[in-house]
Structure formats: C-alpha cells, structure tokens
Design a protein around this motif. Structure first.
Motif, short mmCIF file in Angstrom:
data_model
loop_
_atom_site.label_atom_id
_atom_site.label_comp_id
_atom_site.label_asym_id
_atom_site.label_seq_id
_atom_site.Cartn_x
_atom_site.Cartn_y
_atom_site.Cartn_z
N VAL A 1 42.29 40.10 44.17
CA VAL A 1 42.55 40.33 42.73
C VAL A 1 42.03 39.09 41.98
CG1 VAL A 1 44.46 40.98 40.92
CG2 VAL A 1 44.45 41.60 43.48
N ALA A 2 41.35 39.24 40.76
CA ALA A 2 40.79 38.06 40.19
C ALA A 2 40.84 38.42 38.62
CB ALA A 2 39.21 37.92 40.37
N GLY A 3 41.31 37.33 38.06
CA GLY A 3 41.60 37.43 36.40
C GLY A 3 41.75 36.15 36.05
N ASP A 4 41.65 36.11 34.56
CA ASP A 4 42.10 34.75 33.81
C ASP A 4 43.59 34.42 33.80
OD1 ASP A 4 40.80 32.67 32.22
OD2 ASP A 4 42.25 33.36 30.75
N SER A 5 44.34 35.37 34.14
CA SER A 5 45.83 35.18 34.04
C SER A 5 46.50 36.06 35.26
CB SER A 5 46.26 35.16 32.70
OG SER A 5 47.86 34.96 32.98
N LEU A 6 47.11 35.45 36.25
CA LEU A 6 47.81 36.24 37.21
C LEU A 6 49.36 35.89 37.42
CD1 LEU A 6 45.11 36.85 39.89
CD2 LEU A 6 45.64 38.39 38.17
N ILE A 7 50.15 36.72 37.75
CA ILE A 7 51.60 36.35 38.01
C ILE A 7 51.84 36.81 39.68
CG2 ILE A 7 54.13 36.20 37.35
CD1 ILE A 7 52.85 36.78 34.43
N TRP A 8 52.00 36.05 40.33
CA TRP A 8 52.27 36.42 41.75
C TRP A 8 53.51 36.01 42.40
CZ3 TRP A 8 50.15 32.99 46.47
CH2 TRP A 8 50.30 33.93 47.49
N ARG B 1 46.10 39.93 31.58
CA ARG B 1 44.92 39.83 30.77
C ARG B 1 43.86 40.78 31.78
NH1 ARG B 1 44.50 33.42 29.07
NH2 ARG B 1 46.51 33.40 28.25
N PRO B 2 42.68 40.93 31.33
CA PRO B 2 41.48 41.41 32.02
C PRO B 2 41.49 41.19 33.64
CG PRO B 2 40.77 41.13 30.05
CD PRO B 2 41.98 40.53 29.90
N VAL B 3 41.58 42.05 34.39
CA VAL B 3 41.79 41.74 35.77
C VAL B 3 40.47 42.53 36.46
CG1 VAL B 3 43.56 43.48 35.97
CG2 VAL B 3 43.35 41.82 37.75
N THR B 4 40.18 42.09 37.84
CA THR B 4 39.36 42.87 38.71
C THR B 4 40.06 42.84 40.04
OG1 THR B 4 37.54 42.43 37.58
CG2 THR B 4 37.24 43.01 39.72
N VAL B 5 40.10 44.07 40.61
CA VAL B 5 40.70 44.32 41.98
C VAL B 5 39.69 44.90 42.84
CG1 VAL B 5 42.57 45.57 43.36
CG2 VAL B 5 42.87 44.74 40.94
N GLN C 1 42.81 33.83 41.26
CA GLN C 1 42.34 34.76 42.41
C GLN C 1 43.56 34.83 43.24
OE1 GLN C 1 38.37 34.87 43.88
NE2 GLN C 1 39.14 35.35 45.97
N VAL C 2 43.97 36.10 43.83
CA VAL C 2 44.95 36.39 44.89
C VAL C 2 44.27 37.05 45.75
CG1 VAL C 2 47.16 37.18 45.56
CG2 VAL C 2 46.89 36.05 43.24
#
Length: 602
Positions: free
Chosen positions: A416-423, A434-438, A406-407
């Motif tokens: 922003v939440a998901g199983d894989s995030l690149i910040w 991957r699937p993401v929720t904002v 989560q970011v």
C-alpha cells in the motif's frame, strides 16, 4: 656555683659548641673556657636542666634552618639529645620564615639535623595562610619536609582537611595527607574522602587517590572513583578509574572510565564505557562518550550510543543520542535503529525522536518500520512500512506515515502506497486519508482511490473516491465511486458509477452496482430503479476505438463506511539528509534470533 646553675652553664656550652659548628661560630667566646666546660659536662653524671632558652640551627652558609624557644630544656648525655617543654619556634627556608610552630614538647636530635615536637601541635604556614594541628611533627631542614602524625587537621582559607598523617614539602609547596583523608570546603558545599590526598598549593590543585568519594550540594552530586584531580580555581574535577556520579536522591547515575566535571557550568563528561541511568522514567544510556549537562538535565552520548528504556521496553542505537532527562525526550542521530519489545517493532532511520511520556517515536527522515512475529526464540518480519515523516505511538500501536509512505504486509500479501497512511499494526488496520495505491501481489491487482481503509486481519479493503482497479492476470479494469474487496476469496462489490472493461472477450459494462469474483472474472452489474445496466461487446477490429468513459452517476446500494482513523500528530519539515540506500536495502525479511530475549534482562 650550685649544681643546677653549673649544669645550665655546662649544657649551654656543650650545645653551643655543637650547634655553633653549623652556624659558623667564632672563637671569640674563648676556646679554653669551652674546653673546660665541656670537660666538666663529661664528668657530670645526671641530666642538665635549663630554663627559658633559645636554640637554633644554621647551615654551612650561616642561614638559619630553625629556631625554637622553650620554657625548660633537659640534655641527656648518653642519648645526645635535648628535650624541650612548652616549645615555640620558627622554621626557615632560604633564610625566610615559612612555618611558625608551637607544641607542649620538643626534641633536638643529630646535632640539630632533626627537630621533633609533640603534644597539641600547631604549625602555621605563612605563605599559604594555612595551619596544621596534630599530635606530633618532625622537621628535617635538609629535606625541607615537615612530617606530622596523630590526627592531623589542616585548616585552609578554602577547606578543612583531616587525616592520620601528613607531610608538607615546603620547597614544592605541596602537602600530602594519608590514611582516612576527609576534606570539607569552608562553605560546606563540597566534601572529599580518600585514602590519600595531594594538594599542590601554588597551582591550587588537589589529587585524591584510593577509594575516592566526592560530594557536592550545588548541584547535589556524589562522585566515586579510584583517582580524582580537583582544579579548585578552575572549578574542574577529573575522576579516573571505575568512576560513578550519582545525583541527588540517586535519580540519575553516570559511570565511566573517566569523568570530567565542570563544576561552575554543571557539566559532567564521561569517557570510556560510559553509562547514564535515569529512574524517572527508567532508562539507560551507553556510549563511548557522554556529556551530562546537570543544570539543564541533558545527557548527550556519542560513539556507539545505546539507549534502553523500561516503560515501554525499548532499545535505541545511534551514532549520537541526546537525552533530555527533565522532558523525558531522547533524540537519536545517525544510523538509528530502535527496537521495541511490546509491540515487537524495529525502526530504522537517520534521526529519531523518542518522547517517553507519550510513548511516541518520530522521525523527519526516510524511515523503515518493521513488525515482528516471534515464536520459540525465532522472529520473522511480518510487515514493513516506510515514510519520509513518521510518528509511531507505542502506547496506541499506531504508525502515522507521510511523504511517499508505503506499507507491505505478508498476510495478505499487499503493498500500500500513498502520501499519508495510518497503520494500526497491533489491530492490523490500515487507513489512507489521501490518494492511495494498493497492489495485491498474488493476483496482481492494482487499486487506486482518493482514500481507503484495510482490515488486514479479515483481509478486506474499502476504497472510496475515483476508485480504479486493474487486474493484470484477467486483463480487466473496474472504475467506481467505492469498492469493497475481500482479498481472502477475491470477491468484490462496487458502488456508484461502475465501469467495467475486460479484454477477452472484449467487453465494456456500465451500471450503479457490481459484484463478482476477481479471480474467475465473473462480474454481475446492475442499475437502480428505472435504469438498466448496459454491456457492449466489440468486434476485434473495433476494440481500439471503444470508449472507456464511465456512465453518469446513479443511485447505488449503501455499504458500511470504514472505521475512523486515529488523529495524526502535526507534521514537521525534514531537516536532515534522506536515509542511505544501504539502509533501505539492508533489512531483508528472514529468520533470525529473537532480538528481545536478552534485551532488557530478567
């Protein structure tokens, strides 16, 4: 009888009369003759000289305390002493010879209670197989002390020691050397300098006191302190008081109140205000206790451990830190807090691995990353990220977040939440592969997609694959293949398989392209060539039966794709328990003093 011969006879009689009392002498020599010779000696006015004599002294039990042979002897009647030349002798303890001595000169004082020798002194300890050389020595048999002065050199099978003064305590088998003491081992791998040295021969333990400097060549190490105890057989050295250990060429340095050096295993353990400093790369480690494995180049810190690096500027706090100097890797375990200066970030976790050469910080436990905005000595948390598996590249300013990642950003205000995030926190870019929720907090808009990218600086989101947007304030839902959303003016564009539904008035629309304002609820839909956008209005009584199914796919305008995301490091399984709840809730945003101002000094 000649004067010299008569003097010798008189002196022998006088000395034997004096020494014989201590030896338990008998009256067989004739008391009358001794009395006559004594009277003659009293009438003699000069020194008595004799050649090739042997003198000894015994205690009340008749056990010999010392015995000397001299080439020549002189007896001074007024000073009550005998002066000897070319002296060789033996010193006894409990009836056994413990020292053999040789010197150019000698003196017998106090009726044999004190024996002095000087000039090219050599004294050999027969029990410990060592030899003393020096300028002069005094043997006091009642104290069992051999005191030496004048450039003393002690030669032992294992070492050579030099000093100005020395005292050998024969009963305790202890030697104390003082004033500019220098020890060199026979293999020349160990050297020791101090103000005072105590060598327990039976236990084979050396204690150095005052301005101690010990150096070793295998490994190359220099140890300084106020006091040092060296257990030679066990190969253990303990230094106490202002202790500093420096390896070859000064690349690494360890200081503490106390350091125990296991020489055979090449392990140094520092306790009390322990500090380890490395130069390549520049790093400092502070803790209550540090164990330094010199052979493997590993330093382990325990108890209020703090690691500080210069390139990049970073501070690491933890219950325990393991620093692999050779590999340039620091591993922190337990209540970890890592603070970086450039970029200004803070990492909190239960385990963190800091690889200094690639400037990579990794964790396999629940981790919090916070980015700071600092100005005028005040810092505020601007963005926060969490993840179960985290890799932060300080060089590239990128954080790879996995496992319930989560970011949360302050501007724009989105989560922003998901199983894989690149910040990319420096460039303010966020990518989900991957699937993401904002969730946009101000307008209460929720976006779901298979993947997406966000330009946080320009406040633009590009969501791709099974996109679903829900506006809680407007009561509307938008489904599409792709959605480009400008959060600054709340304007959106939808591409492919657009399905739009709103609550008031209740409306369902389908098309291949849509554009409009989320804030105002004004959405324009259109379809490609040969097709029309369709909108259906439902009476209030039929709203519940309205189908939300989207239309079949159709052509749509092409929008530019998101920028490619940096490649993530390989994943690693979690091996430690999750981060405590108190840590997750204990770092609220707010104003506080700049943590970087005094972190690394001027």
């Amino acid at each position: 009888m000649g004067a010299r011969t008569r003097a010798i006879s008189v002196l022998m009689a006088t000395l034997l009369a004096g020494l014989g009392a201590g030896c338990g002498g008998t009256k067989s020599r004739g008391e009358e003759k001794i009395a006559r010779d004594t009277k003659a000696a009293e009438e003699f006015q000069g020194d008595l000289v004799f050649d090739n004599l042997t003198l000894n002294r015994a205690d009340k039990k008749g056990q010999v305390l010392w015995e000397v042979r001299a080439k020549e002897g002189r007896y001074s009647r007024d000073r009550q002493l005998a002066r000897l030349s070319d002296v060789k002798g033996k010193l006894f303890q409990d009836g056994k010879v413990i020292y053999e001595i040789a010197a150019q000169r000698g003196e017998v004082e106090q009726n044999g209670q004190v024996l002095k020798v000087s000039g090219k002194l050599r004294a050999k300890d027969l029990r410990d197989k060592m030899e003393f050389q020096g300028g002069e020595a005094i043997w006091e048999p009642t104290k069992f002390q051999l005191q030496m002065k004048g450039g003393v050199v002690l030669t032992h099978p294992q070492a050579i020691v030099r000093s100005e003064e020395a005292v050998a305590f024969s009963r305790d088998r202890r030697v104390e050397l003082a004033k500019t003491v220098k020890l060199v081992s026979k293999d020349k791998q160990t050297k020791l300098d101090s103000d005072r040295l105590i060598w327990q021969m039976k236990a084979d333990e050396l204690q150095a006191i005052g301005k101690v400097v010990a150096t070793g060549s295998k490994p190359a190490l220099k140890l300084t302190g106020d006091r040092l105890v060296w257990q030679r057989k066990k190969q253990i050295t303990e230094a106490i008081g202002n202790v500093v250990a420096v390896d070859d060429k000064g690349a690494n340095r360890l200081s503490a109140d106390r350091i125990v050096w296991q020489m055979k295993d090449q392990i140094a353990e520092a306790q009390g205000r322990a500090v380890a400093v490395g130069q390549k790369p520049a790093m400092q480690l502070n803790a209550d206790r540090i164990v330094w494995q010199m052979k493997d180049q590993i330093a382990e810190a325990q108890g209020r451990a703090v690691a500080v690096g210069q390139k990049p500027a970073m501070q690491l706090n933890a219950d325990r830190i393991v620093w692999q100097l050779k590999d340039r890797v620091a591993q922190a375990i337990g209540n970890v807090v890592a603070v970086g200066q450039d970029p200004a970030v803070r990492v909190q976790s239960q385990r963190v691995v800091w690889q200094q050469t690639p400037q990579l910080v990794s964790s396999d436990t629940r981790t919090i990353i916070e980015r700071f905005a600092c100005a005028g000595g005040q810092c505020r948390i601007s963005d926060r990220a969490t993840g179960g598996l985290v890799d932060v590249s300080l060089k590239d300013r990128v954080a790879f977040l996995r496992n319930q990642a989560q970011v949360s950003t302050g501007n724009p205000g989105v989560d922003v939440a998901g199983d894989s995030l690149i910040w990319q926190f420096q460039a303010q870019q966020l990518t989900a592969d991957r699937p993401v929720t904002v969730y946009e907090r101000q307008q209460q808009i929720v976006l779901n997609a298979d993947r997406g990218a966000m330009n946080l600086k320009d406040q633009v989101a590009d969501m791709i694959g099974n996109v679903r947007s829900v506006s809680r304030l407007q009561g509307s839902t938008l489904n599409t293949d792709r959605l480009v959303w400008s959060m600054a003016n709340q304007y959106l564009q939808a591409f492919g398989n657009v399905f739009y539904q709103q609550a008031n008035p209740f409306l369902i629309s389908r098309g291949n392209y849509a554009a409009g304002s989320v804030k105002d609820g004004a959405i324009f839909l259109q379809s490609g060539a040969g097709a029309r956008a369709r909108s259906t209005f439902f009476p209030e009584s039929l709203r519940a039966a309205a189908s939300p199914a989207p239309a079949p796919p159709g052509p749509a305008p092409v929008a530019p794709g998101p920028a490619p995301a940096p490649a993530a490091p390989p994943q690693a399984p979690s091996t430690l328990p999750p981060i405590p709840t108190s840590l997750l809730t204990g770092s609220d945003a707010g104003n506080f003093s700049d943590p970087f101002l005094n972190l690394f000094g001027p």
